[in-house]
Structures are given as C-alpha cells and as structure tokens.
Design a protein around this motif. Sequence first.
Motif, PDB file in Angstrom:
ATOM      1  N   LYS A  58      10.263   0.902  -2.564  1.00  0.00           N
ATOM      2  CA  LYS A  58      10.392   1.941  -1.545  1.00  0.00           C
ATOM      3  C   LYS A  58       9.118   2.122  -0.733  1.00  0.00           C
ATOM      4  N   ASP A  59       7.992   1.640  -1.283  1.00  0.00           N
ATOM      5  CA  ASP A  59       6.748   1.704  -0.521  1.00  0.00           C
ATOM      6  C   ASP A  59       6.401   0.366   0.122  1.00  0.00           C
ATOM      7  N   GLY A  60       7.405  -0.497   0.269  1.00  0.00           N
ATOM      8  CA  GLY A  60       7.257  -1.697   1.089  1.00  0.00           C
ATOM      9  C   GLY A  60       6.560  -2.870   0.451  1.00  0.00           C
ATOM     10  N   VAL A  61       6.456  -2.903  -0.870  1.00  0.00           N
ATOM     11  CA  VAL A  61       5.845  -4.037  -1.558  1.00  0.00           C
ATOM     12  C   VAL A  61       6.936  -5.058  -1.883  1.00  0.00           C
ATOM     13  N   LEU A  62       6.698  -6.317  -1.538  1.00  0.00           N
ATOM     14  CA  LEU A  62       7.655  -7.377  -1.844  1.00  0.00           C
ATOM     15  C   LEU A  62       7.466  -7.831  -3.284  1.00  0.00           C
ATOM     16  N   TYR A 106       6.140   0.782  -6.163  1.00  0.00           N
ATOM     17  CA  TYR A 106       5.611  -0.399  -6.839  1.00  0.00           C
ATOM     18  C   TYR A 106       4.990  -0.019  -8.181  1.00  0.00           C
ATOM     19  N   ALA A 107       4.279   1.089  -8.213  1.00  0.00           N
ATOM     20  CA  ALA A 107       3.659   1.531  -9.468  1.00  0.00           C
ATOM     21  C   ALA A 107       4.715   1.812 -10.527  1.00  0.00           C
ATOM     22  N   GLU A 108       5.823   2.434 -10.135  1.00  0.00           N
ATOM     23  CA  GLU A 108       6.901   2.701 -11.091  1.00  0.00           C
ATOM     24  C   GLU A 108       7.538   1.402 -11.575  1.00  0.00           C
ATOM     25  N   LEU A 109       7.731   0.465 -10.659  1.00  0.00           N
ATOM     26  CA  LEU A 109       8.354  -0.806 -11.028  1.00  0.00           C
ATOM     27  C   LEU A 109       7.482  -1.568 -12.025  1.00  0.00           C
TER      28      LEU A 109
END
Length: 364
Positions: A58-62, A106-109
């Motif tokens: 959701k914060d745009g990290v691939l 990304y941190a959550e993932l």
Amino acid sequence: MDSAQTGPKLIGRAANGLPLVIGHRGASAYFPEHTLAAYQKAIELGADVIEPDLVSTKDGVLVARHENEIGGTTNVASKPEFAARKTTKLIDGQPVTGWFTEDFSYAELKTLRARERIPANRPDNARYNDQFEIPSLDEVIALVKAHEQRSGQRIAIYPETKHPSYFQSIGLSLEEPLVKTLHAAGYHGKQAPVFIQSFEVANLKKLRGMTDLPLVQLIDNPKNTPANGMPRNVPWDFYLARDARTYADLTTAEGLREIARYADAVGPYKEIIIPRTADNHMGTPSSFVRDAHAAGLGVHIWTLRPENPFLPLEFRQGDAASLSQRGDIVAEVMAYLRAGVDGVFSDDPGLLRSAVQKFAAQRD
C-alpha cells in the motif's frame, strides 16, 4: 541448426547463443517460490535468469509474489493482528477472497513468512514454511549484484507486472516504480540483463515509452475457458477496452508482427508451441516459433515443471498418477529446444541446464 540462428540476432538468448535457462520464481521445485533462497538456488543450479513476479504494497513498494492475494503463500492467516484484513475483491473480473499485498505496508509485509504454494506436489518444500521473508525487488536485485560481484557471472532478472490494470485502478501503478528501480540499479538499453514481461498489452506499450529495456508479451493459453462469467483467454486490458481480440489472435503471424512493434520477445504458454494430443501426449509443433522469429521476436516458453501431473504421459515416471513423483522433464525440454525456442521457464533450472547442455552437444 534451429531457426533462431538463421536470421537476424534476436534478443532473448544467452551470450553463447544457447537458449536461456530461466528460473521460474527461482528454483521453486526446491524452495517456496519467490524467496531469496529460491532465487539463490536457481543461480546455483545454473540459471541465466531469475523471475520475480511483482505486486505492490500500500506504500508503493514492489515485492515478489505470484499474486497480490497472499493467503496461500504466506503465514498471514495465522496472524491474529491481520485477521480483520481478510476480504473479497474482484481481481481481473474474478472474485478472490483472502489477504492482499496492497492492504499492507512494506513493514507489515516483512513480518510475514513465505509458505509453499503447492504442497501436494512439493511436500519437501513445506519443511521451509515460515522461514523466509517476502523479498522486495530491491532485495532481488541486490542478490543478483552480489553474486555477479563474487563470480563475475552475469545473471538477468525477468520481472513480471502482475495485474497492472488493477493496480493502476487503485492508484498503485506498477510501471513507474519498476522503471525507476531498474534504471537506478544501472539497467539500461536492449542488451541489459533484464526482461520486463506482462500478460497485458497496454502497460507494455506504456513501458515502451518509459524505457529502452527489453519487453516481453506473455500469451496465456488461448484454450482457457471462462470462469464466473468472465473471460480467461483475453488480456484483461483488452476486455476493459472492449477490444474483441483474444490471446488466440496474438498467436497468429499478424498478431506477432503487431507485438513486434512494442515488444522484443514473446512468452507463450508451452502448448502453443507443441500442443497436446487428446490423450495427453506431445503433438506436432505449430508454426509459432517460425512466425515469431520472422517477426523478429525471441520466444520464451512457460512453464516446465518436473512433477508427473505437469508432464505429458510419455514422460511420466514411477507412479504416473502421483502428484509429487518427478518424471523425465529433460525429455520434455529437449522437444521444445528442438522446436527452436530461445528460452524456457522452469521450476527446476538444474535439469533445464542439463537439457540445454545435452541439446548443445547434439547440435555440435
């Protein structure tokens, strides 16, 4: 001599002229797919190329996942803090229930761990469940660069933009961060060790205006049947644009010439090259490779897997009905190499490398 060697040099073969060994989602016959362990194993087994499928947080990290729904490939279902995020969405017209990367930072993932996607076929891989993180595209590139620095061996990456129209519709376009990341990592030009692939057409045309890196038009099985009333044999952007063409139209000589206007290679489903007979044996090769080469396109086929259920009957071994028993994938690969393909996606790049070496020895 095969047809790829008789005309102009095509983008899409190894530097020595041999077909590319492409580690499909890494060496996913040995480790859960799209993990750094799977990519590293693919390189160790002799892959020229590794493939990260890309979706967005959701914060745009691939990040590298086969799908944006991650209920089947991570331990997210066991995380009570994320239970409320389970939902149902329409992805390319199909209802999908689970947890989606675009609902996680990304941190959550990074708090999740990967799991084997097809444990019935690969029970040994399940022993690695919950051991590996979900890697970002940056981490995949760093793995490749570190290997190249240690060994001097060039390894290509083959990122796929997954569901680009969907991600565009929710404000998380994949193209811009992908190109920015690749260019920042030093990848430029037609000879760069990169192939960007997509099952859609519009985003490849958009990418052609953003980068000079090689592009690959994926072609799904034209024989796919509709599901839930929605087509499965059509590029999703064609459906959205009310374009009447299907994947079958892209496989014609005319369709391939059109693809060559914006792409450098094609990635067809393997049975477009050699159809199966009614009794599930390998049939007679089609004209696809010849037509693609005539249009100036390389041909990279997908996906060759070693387990019996994925093989034609004549190449199955042991218990032919076993879901996990491995058959003679080398024989299957050899048939496609003789048909003139320029690269092969395989879950077992080690056996694929063996087949390419055998093919080269026979050719010489």
